[in-house]
Design a protein around this motif. Structure first.
Motif, mmCIF file in Angstrom:
data_model
loop_
_atom_site.group_PDB
_atom_site.id
_atom_site.type_symbol
_atom_site.label_atom_id
_atom_site.label_comp_id
_atom_site.label_asym_id
_atom_site.label_seq_id
_atom_site.Cartn_x
_atom_site.Cartn_y
_atom_site.Cartn_z
ATOM 1 N N GLN A 188 6.664 -2.324 -21.107
ATOM 2 C CA GLN A 188 7.326 -3.321 -20.262
ATOM 3 C C GLN A 188 6.601 -3.463 -18.928
ATOM 4 O OE1 GLN A 188 11.352 -1.958 -19.995
ATOM 5 N NE2 GLN A 188 11.940 -2.770 -21.999
ATOM 6 N N ASP A 189 6.181 -2.346 -18.351
ATOM 7 C CA ASP A 189 5.448 -2.391 -17.091
ATOM 8 C C ASP A 189 4.123 -3.115 -17.260
ATOM 9 O OD1 ASP A 189 7.483 -1.043 -15.859
ATOM 10 O OD2 ASP A 189 6.441 0.904 -15.780
ATOM 11 N N ASN A 190 3.450 -2.879 -18.367
ATOM 12 C CA ASN A 190 2.181 -3.567 -18.622
ATOM 13 C C ASN A 190 2.398 -5.075 -18.782
ATOM 14 O OD1 ASN A 190 0.578 -1.312 -18.469
ATOM 15 N ND2 ASN A 190 0.625 -0.912 -20.664
ATOM 16 N N GLN A 191 3.472 -5.468 -19.458
ATOM 17 C CA GLN A 191 3.775 -6.897 -19.599
ATOM 18 C C GLN A 191 4.077 -7.517 -18.243
ATOM 19 O OE1 GLN A 191 6.987 -7.043 -22.381
ATOM 20 N NE2 GLN A 191 5.648 -6.839 -24.180
ATOM 21 N N THR A 192 4.867 -6.818 -17.433
ATOM 22 C CA THR A 192 5.195 -7.323 -16.101
ATOM 23 C C THR A 192 3.933 -7.423 -15.246
ATOM 24 O OG1 THR A 192 7.358 -6.268 -16.253
ATOM 25 C CG2 THR A 192 6.627 -6.917 -14.065
ATOM 26 N N LEU A 193 3.078 -6.437 -15.356
ATOM 27 C CA LEU A 193 1.833 -6.438 -14.600
ATOM 28 C C LEU A 193 0.927 -7.578 -15.027
ATOM 29 C CD1 LEU A 193 0.194 -4.912 -12.460
ATOM 30 C CD2 LEU A 193 -0.774 -3.547 -14.314
ATOM 31 N N SER A 194 0.835 -7.823 -16.343
ATOM 32 C CA SER A 194 -0.016 -8.920 -16.803
ATOM 33 C C SER A 194 0.551 -10.273 -16.359
ATOM 34 C CB SER A 194 -0.178 -8.872 -18.322
ATOM 35 O OG SER A 194 1.064 -9.059 -18.962
ATOM 36 N N GLN A 195 1.881 -10.423 -16.383
ATOM 37 C CA GLN A 195 2.489 -11.660 -15.886
ATOM 38 C C GLN A 195 2.220 -11.833 -14.395
ATOM 39 O OE1 GLN A 195 6.604 -11.289 -16.922
ATOM 40 N NE2 GLN A 195 6.328 -12.110 -18.989
ATOM 41 N N SER A 196 2.311 -10.760 -13.650
ATOM 42 C CA SER A 196 2.044 -10.823 -12.210
ATOM 43 C C SER A 196 0.591 -11.188 -11.950
ATOM 44 C CB SER A 196 2.366 -9.487 -11.549
ATOM 45 O OG SER A 196 3.729 -9.187 -11.683
ATOM 46 N N MET A 197 -0.310 -10.633 -12.752
ATOM 47 C CA MET A 197 -1.732 -10.956 -12.590
ATOM 48 C C MET A 197 -1.992 -12.428 -12.895
ATOM 49 S SD MET A 197 -3.412 -8.356 -11.511
ATOM 50 C CE MET A 197 -5.087 -8.730 -11.950
#
Length: 156
Positions: A93-102
């Motif tokens: 979930q953190d990786n998905q949130t990070l990719s969306q933020s990027m």
């Protein structure tokens, strides 16, 4: 159970060997057997039964402890697996949130770049003829007001 039988047989063989050494040692030394020795020999099978029962009880206790430890280790392994899976889900979930933020940051950077180019063009374009015309008009109005005040003094 085979382990307890093995230990029981080994202890019985050891006791039998000790009895044989005791009997042979008595004959070799030339001493006769006494009443106390005979009494001890009669009680020996009772002691063997008691020691076998105690040995079985100790082995059963150790077996129960090992089973309990195995169950505890199994529960700990399950808990560790559950915690690892939970951590894995959280990291996903953190990786998905990070990719969306990027992605959002990249989009914002592109928009900022285009807007800064527009602002730069606008700032270069702002010094044009309209600005000069306004500056001249304000200067002309200021000079004409001064002249008007000089020509027409205040009435008393």
């Amino acid at each position: 159970m085979p382990a307890s039988k093995t230990v029981h047989i080994q202890s019985k063989a050891r006791c039998t060997g000790e009895m044989r050494d005791e009997l042979l040692g008595m004959r070799l030394s030339g001493k006769g057997t006494t009443d106390g020795d005979l009494r001890n020999r009669r009680c020996l099978p009772l002691d063997e039964r008691q020691s076998a029962a105690e040995l079985d009880a100790v082995l059963q206790h150790h077996h129960n402890l090992q089973e309990k430890l195995a169950e505890d280790m199994l529960n700990l392994a399950r808990n560790l697996k559950n915690n690892t899976l939970a951590a894995q889900n959280i990291i996903k979930q953190d990786n998905q949130t990070l990719s969306q933020s990027m992605r959002q940051a990249d989009l914002n950077f592109e928009k900022l770049k285009t807007e800064s180019e527009r602002l730069e063009q606008h700032s270069k374009k702002s010094v044009n003829w309209l600005l000069w015309l306004m500056l001249i008009l304000v200067s002309f109005t200021f000079i004409s007001m001064i002249l008007f005040i000089r020509i027409f003094p205040r009435l008393r």
